[in-house]
Design an enzyme around this catalytic site. Structure first.
Site: not given
Lengths: 260, 260
Positions: A1-2
């Protein structure tokens, strides 16, 4: 995830406070060590700063924090790589021209089967699913609107329908801007807050920093910040639901659709 | 008139020395006070720093000088506006994607009758004759080569023939790169120098600065610098003639055509 960060404002506003919180998540309070980027609009032009190095240690991030750039539309991203190696061409945000406007995009999530998203005019430079999805969106926009359309809200509704398709392929949280509008599309995690008079104090979640917005604003300022997770611990952020999109223009929410 | 600066190298090299000389011309030793920009390639990606403020006083130029970015291909420009107002979207270099590559372009000169250069897929974001000419070049490239061609030297020869056409419309000095190649096209003022072992000392023309390249290089380094006017006072720069183009790859001259 970012992690994603966006801003829309009715007066040129610096994003230093929010960006200070975000960069902590790139190596200190969060695991997003695979680069970061930020794009500021100034008129029809935009400028990007990017680095494949972790934001918490990046020299360029320090430069950006030390030199407040004021803008009415900002998109930023810190990366935890899943598809594509850690290098400059895979670092968000991505900017491409459409209808003589700079369009800037950042994606958080991961898509399956993205190779079937055919490239037409816009070809990806890097190897990420994110950039391929962006090229595909722009391609659909060109096909539907060969010339710049008059009603931009209709264009963003159409983009939301494209995002609905992409969400079927995995996780697709997105920020998108053409300089005037900032669009947020939620697949699972996205929050926003609009700050306006009377302004109060805000305390960062990820760093020991408090700001009193009243000392930095005028009574007419309207500033919206969008982020994957709330950046402050003492304010009420709006949590978006899966399939929701929100469109902001000069700080104001101008269109909001909750998934059907 | 504006000033151009380009670099092609076989190992990632910083351009601080040359850039220090160039920025002096943006307000100190030269009249080019209408903005500046620089684009560095890193792999397939590239990063740009731009400012509509004079380079000699620019905070962002100081940041770039203080944080040496190493690259094998660089294009830079300082502007003295003739067509188009002083703003970010009119600031060179311009970068657009073609065949999944970032193409970066900067122009020095002025064109007449440029509005007849029809826009197709690529539309200008700003108002300069320079950006319109760039869009036109990319358009002709797409029409001639719908897919990425194998022999890039042929592509650059074709670009030179397009530049010949543009030169008929006024003054057209150009630097162009796709990251691997750096092309210089001369309309009236352009000079280049290739530095290789044995390296010596160089003294800037525009600032009190001398560098001993021998302390900063290895024996295999080959670095070419292209500039509107020679940047050093004690080296022999090659002066290009009108209609000449030179193509560099990893520091080496690989194609050179003098006007027919």
């Amino acid at each position: 995830m970012c992690e994603l960060l966006g801003m829309s404002a009715n007066v040129p506003t610096d994003i230093c406070f929010s960006f200070t919180g975000l960069v902590q998540r790139g190596g200190h309070t969060g695991p997003h060590t695979d680069g970061w980027g930020i794009t500021f609009y100034e008129g029809k032009g935009c400028r990007s700063f990017k680095d494949p190095a972790p934001s918490a240690e990046s020299e360029i991030a320090k430069m950006v924090l030390g030199y407040p750039i004021k803008s009415c539309a900002v998109i930023s991203h810190i990366r935890q790589a899943n598809r594509g190696s850690v290098c400059l061409e895979n670092t968000h945000p991505f900017t491409r021209e459409l209808w003589g406007q700079n369009w800037t995009y950042a994606h958080n999530g991961q898509l399956r089967g993205y190779k079937k998203l055919t490239a037409g005019f816009y070809r990806p430079v890097g190897e990420t699913d994110s950039e391929i999805a962006f090229c595909w969106i722009l391609e659909q926009l060109r096909q539907r609107y060969p010339r710049k359309p008059g009603r931009m809200t209709s264009v963003f509704s159409f983009i939301a329908s494209l995002a609905d398709e992409l969400r079927q392929m995995g996780v697709f949280n997105m920020l998108l801007s053409n300089g005037d509008y900032v669009m947020a599309y939620c697949s699972n995690h996205l929050h926003w807050i609009t700050r306006r008079a009377p302004f109060g104090q805000a305390r960062l979640q990820d760093a020991d920093m408090t700001v009193d917005f009243q000392t930095q604003t005028t009574p007419n300022d309207v500033v919206t910040v969008v982020a994957t997770q709330p950046l402050t611990s003492n304010e009420d952020w709006q949590k978006m639901v899966p399939g929701e999109f929100a469109l902001f223009r000069f700080g104001q929410l101008c269109l909001n659709r909750v998934s059907r």
